[in-house]
Design a protein around this motif. Structure first.
Motif, short mmCIF file in Angstrom:
data_model
loop_
_atom_site.label_atom_id
_atom_site.label_comp_id
_atom_site.label_asym_id
_atom_site.label_seq_id
_atom_site.Cartn_x
_atom_site.Cartn_y
_atom_site.Cartn_z
N VAL A 1 0.91 -1.14 -0.08
CA VAL A 1 -0.34 -0.06 0.11
C VAL A 1 1.21 1.40 -0.02
CG1 VAL A 1 -2.14 -1.44 1.18
CG2 VAL A 1 -0.63 -0.03 2.24
N ASP A 2 0.29 2.22 -1.00
CA ASP A 2 1.17 3.60 -0.47
C ASP A 2 1.83 4.02 0.86
OD1 ASP A 2 1.00 3.59 -3.40
OD2 ASP A 2 -1.23 3.84 -3.05
N GLN A 3 0.15 4.71 1.69
CA GLN A 3 0.46 5.14 3.12
C GLN A 3 0.32 4.02 4.67
OE1 GLN A 3 1.51 7.96 3.33
NE2 GLN A 3 1.18 8.37 0.97
N PRO A 4 1.21 4.41 5.90
CA PRO A 4 1.16 3.56 6.40
C PRO A 4 -0.09 3.04 7.07
CG PRO A 4 2.36 5.21 7.03
CD PRO A 4 2.51 5.40 5.93
N GLN A 5 -0.94 4.03 7.42
CA GLN A 5 -2.36 3.84 7.70
C GLN A 5 -3.23 3.09 6.98
OE1 GLN A 5 -0.85 6.73 6.97
NE2 GLN A 5 -2.46 7.48 5.62
N GLN A 6 -2.62 2.98 5.93
CA GLN A 6 -3.68 2.22 4.60
C GLN A 6 -3.49 0.40 4.98
OE1 GLN A 6 -1.77 3.81 1.05
NE2 GLN A 6 -3.98 3.32 0.32
N VAL A 7 -2.48 0.25 5.95
CA VAL A 7 -2.00 -1.50 6.77
C VAL A 7 -2.86 -1.41 6.78
CG1 VAL A 7 -0.47 -2.87 7.47
CG2 VAL A 7 0.30 -1.14 6.40
N GLY B 1 11.58 -1.09 9.05
CA GLY B 1 10.80 0.53 8.61
C GLY B 1 9.90 0.77 8.54
N GLY B 2 9.14 -0.22 8.48
CA GLY B 2 7.74 -0.48 7.33
C GLY B 2 6.65 -0.78 8.24
N ARG B 3 5.33 -0.86 7.40
CA ARG B 3 3.84 -1.23 8.68
C ARG B 3 3.27 -2.38 8.15
NH1 ARG B 3 2.01 -0.07 13.28
NH2 ARG B 3 -0.63 0.25 13.35
N THR B 4 3.15 -3.37 8.73
CA THR B 4 3.22 -4.71 7.84
C THR B 4 2.01 -5.41 8.85
OG1 THR B 4 3.76 -6.94 7.26
CG2 THR B 4 4.44 -6.62 9.26
N SER B 5 1.27 -6.58 8.05
CA SER B 5 -0.04 -7.75 9.30
C SER B 5 0.02 -9.07 7.97
CB SER B 5 -1.30 -6.75 9.20
OG SER B 5 -1.75 -6.67 7.95
N TYR B 6 -0.79 -9.28 8.64
CA TYR B 6 -0.28 -10.95 7.40
C TYR B 6 -2.18 -11.01 8.13
CZ TYR B 6 4.28 -11.59 6.63
OH TYR B 6 5.78 -11.61 6.02
N PHE B 7 -2.61 -12.47 6.83
CA PHE B 7 -4.06 -12.66 7.25
C PHE B 7 -4.18 -14.09 6.33
CE2 PHE B 7 -4.38 -10.15 3.21
CZ PHE B 7 -5.23 -10.80 2.90
N LEU B 8 -4.81 -14.98 6.62
CA LEU B 8 -4.71 -15.95 5.54
C LEU B 8 -6.56 -15.85 5.51
CD1 LEU B 8 -4.44 -18.88 8.16
CD2 LEU B 8 -2.59 -17.73 6.75
N ALA C 1 1.49 -4.94 3.68
CA ALA C 1 2.80 -4.09 3.79
C ALA C 1 2.66 -2.79 3.23
CB ALA C 1 4.07 -5.03 3.64
N TRP C 2 3.95 -1.67 4.08
CA TRP C 2 3.92 -0.11 3.55
C TRP C 2 5.25 -0.39 3.82
CZ3 TRP C 2 6.69 3.67 6.36
CH2 TRP C 2 6.56 4.46 6.29
N ASN C 3 5.77 -0.39 2.52
CA ASN C 3 7.17 0.08 2.56
C ASN C 3 7.87 1.38 2.16
OD1 ASN C 3 10.29 0.20 1.27
ND2 ASN C 3 10.31 -1.69 1.14
N SER C 4 8.52 2.73 3.24
CA SER C 4 8.60 4.22 2.70
C SER C 4 9.62 4.07 1.08
CB SER C 4 9.35 4.36 3.50
OG SER C 4 10.77 4.15 4.10
N ALA D 1 0.62 -0.93 -9.79
CA ALA D 1 1.98 -2.17 -9.96
C ALA D 1 3.46 -1.32 -9.41
CB ALA D 1 2.56 -2.48 -10.97
N MET D 2 3.90 -2.83 -8.04
CA MET D 2 4.76 -1.98 -7.91
C MET D 2 6.23 -2.36 -8.53
SD MET D 2 6.68 -3.46 -4.19
CE MET D 2 6.20 -2.85 -3.07
N ILE D 3 7.08 -0.66 -8.50
CA ILE D 3 8.22 -1.21 -9.82
C ILE D 3 9.30 -1.05 -8.90
CG2 ILE D 3 7.35 -0.02 -12.02
CD1 ILE D 3 7.49 2.61 -11.06
N ARG D 4 9.62 -0.38 -7.45
CA ARG D 4 10.16 -0.47 -7.27
C ARG D 4 10.18 -0.64 -5.64
NH1 ARG D 4 14.93 3.81 -7.90
NH2 ARG D 4 14.04 3.22 -9.81
N PHE D 5 10.74 -1.68 -4.79
CA PHE D 5 10.65 -1.73 -3.56
C PHE D 5 11.61 -1.66 -2.44
CE2 PHE D 5 11.23 -5.73 -0.03
CZ PHE D 5 9.99 -5.63 0.21
#
Length: 143
Positions: free
Chosen positions: A80-86, A110-117, A127-130, A139-143
């Protein structure tokens, strides 16, 4: 040369109608090629297809697959684009019937993350990655 791309991910569904319903509840759109026996969802980067597990075993030429409910060693990710979106996405997944296995929290990297099934135990990370960058389609073009 093998093209550097992932075009389609197929999950072998034990219960196609139930698994399809879960992804529909997430608000994901299906392509017209979908039928009662197969469905394909559009995503920003690749297509996600659901196909009956027994049919996928036959199609692949495998004799069987491990069908235990334990971790399969594969995760999918929704970045996602912003940490609160997680947190927001995690709440939407919970409302759609996903099982949250790690609540949204700040990650050691340094990011924000959660997991689900999903209903069949397929593991997803939100996940949010700065440093992540996305193209116009999302589509993600850089991680």
């Amino acid at each position: 040369m093998v093209p550097e791309r992932v075009s389609l991910i197929t999950i072998g569904a034990k219960n196609l109608p139930a698994l399809r319903s879960f992804y529909q509840k997430l608000g994901w759109s299906e392509l017209e090629i979908s039928s009662d026996h197969y469905c394909v969802f559009t995503t920003a980067g690749v297509l996600l297809s659901l196909f009956p597990l027994e049919e996928l075993i036959k199609d692949s030429g495998l004799e069987s697959v491990e069908t235990t409910s334990g971790f399969k060693g594969i995760t999918f990710a929704i970045n996602v684009d912003q940490p609160q979106q997680v947190d927001l996405v995690t709440d939407e997944v919970r409302a759609a019937g996903g099982k949250i296995i790690r609540e949204a929290s700040d990650a050691f990297w340094g990011g924000r993350t959660s997991y689900f099934l999903d209903p069949e135990g397929n593991a997803w990370e939100v996940a949010w990655n700065s440093t992540a960058e996305f193209d116009a389609r999302g589509a993600m073009i850089r991680f």
